[in-house]
Scaffold this motif. Sequence first.
Motif: not given
Length: 423
Positions: A298, A303-304, A387-388, A380, A396, A383-384
């Motif tokens: 990441t 970005t994703a 990352k978070t 996506k 979502k 990745y998110t």
Amino acid sequence: MADTEMQVCVPEDRDGENNRRFGSFTCELTNIVSWLKECHITTVAMEATGIYYLSLFLKLQDAGIEVILVNPLDVKNLSGHKTDSADAEWLMLLHRYGLLKPCYQPGNAARQIRNLTRQRNNLLRSAEKQILYIQKSLELMNIKLSTVISDVTGLSGRRIISAILAGNRVLEYLASLAMSNCKASKEEIALSLEGTWDADLLFTLKQSIEAYDFFMKKITDCDQEIEKFLKLYQAQMDTNEENLVRYKRKKNSRSKNAPVIDIELYAFSVWGVNVFDIPGLKDTAVMQLIGELGHDFTEKFETAEKFSSWCNLVPNNKISGEKLLSSRIMKKKNIVGQIFRTAASPMARDKSEMGYYYRRMRAKSGALQANVATAHKIAKIFYTMVKTKHTYDSSKVGLVEKEITEKKIAKLERALARLRNVS
């Protein structure tokens, strides 16, 4: 760069003979590193040419020289006669002016796991090929076992085939060896086993069975070696495994070819979040992603969407004069993208929000586009989450089936109201 030689170029002010050709033996790779250090080179660019670049790539990294690995297709714009010397000089100039886009490469620890997971995939493909040979030998003897048993290498199939190779020809006895959970009746199985029992085909069947067992044994050995490297990789992380909230697996949801390793624990140690909550991502896929991406991917993709683009899961839009000339997925191989596509395939029958999304895309654009769109969404989300460090949130993904149905009803009611007003 090739398997026998390396062409290296430095700026003219660093050495009088600035464009040199070296061999590919280890001692000559050491000479390349020494020469670059004498020329006070701190960063180099290399073409990713198959596997030939890797030995020099690792030596340069060990020597403290920054290495930028580039796609050969991105640097082939020099006109004129193509020579290794001209290619090296052109690559040096592009790198000097910061015009190169680096390829993503995981760290050495992840690369070791990647090598083993790719070897495991090769072994698995070889084992699957032997299953086809087993089925072929049975079919040539007109033994229709594969039509009544879904997996001839499962417990029922192996028991029956082992008895056949041992010389047993009593159909009722062979049928009785099938497990009680077989959907076909014992009578159907017995009828399917009436064949010619040709000696040559029994020999090929035996060899295919032995080859299949050999490859499955090698896969088990590979799993044990992968776990050793996963433990070493886990030791480098500072994640607290006690925070892991286990994914609630469905009964008998583990694939027959899945590794017998606690991939869920190792993945949580590497990424700090349980990616098993994402629909479609299971043991084999997650194990491959650890090796292909490593723990810090990441940081390399901002970005994703850029990560999804690297995975080749978004269209390559070509725009000129503010007009969209073409929009299609590029024909290039990306293993990570293929992993996400494979994970998206079962969503056609899944009852989660991701399954609703897949079927909605399929109704709109077709199965192929639905698979890519769903793989894009999974990538996506993956990745998110990493990352978070947030857990998976199904809300979502998109609208749930009930909301979609309500929207369709409301649309039809509005259309009906317009027709009534016209009449």
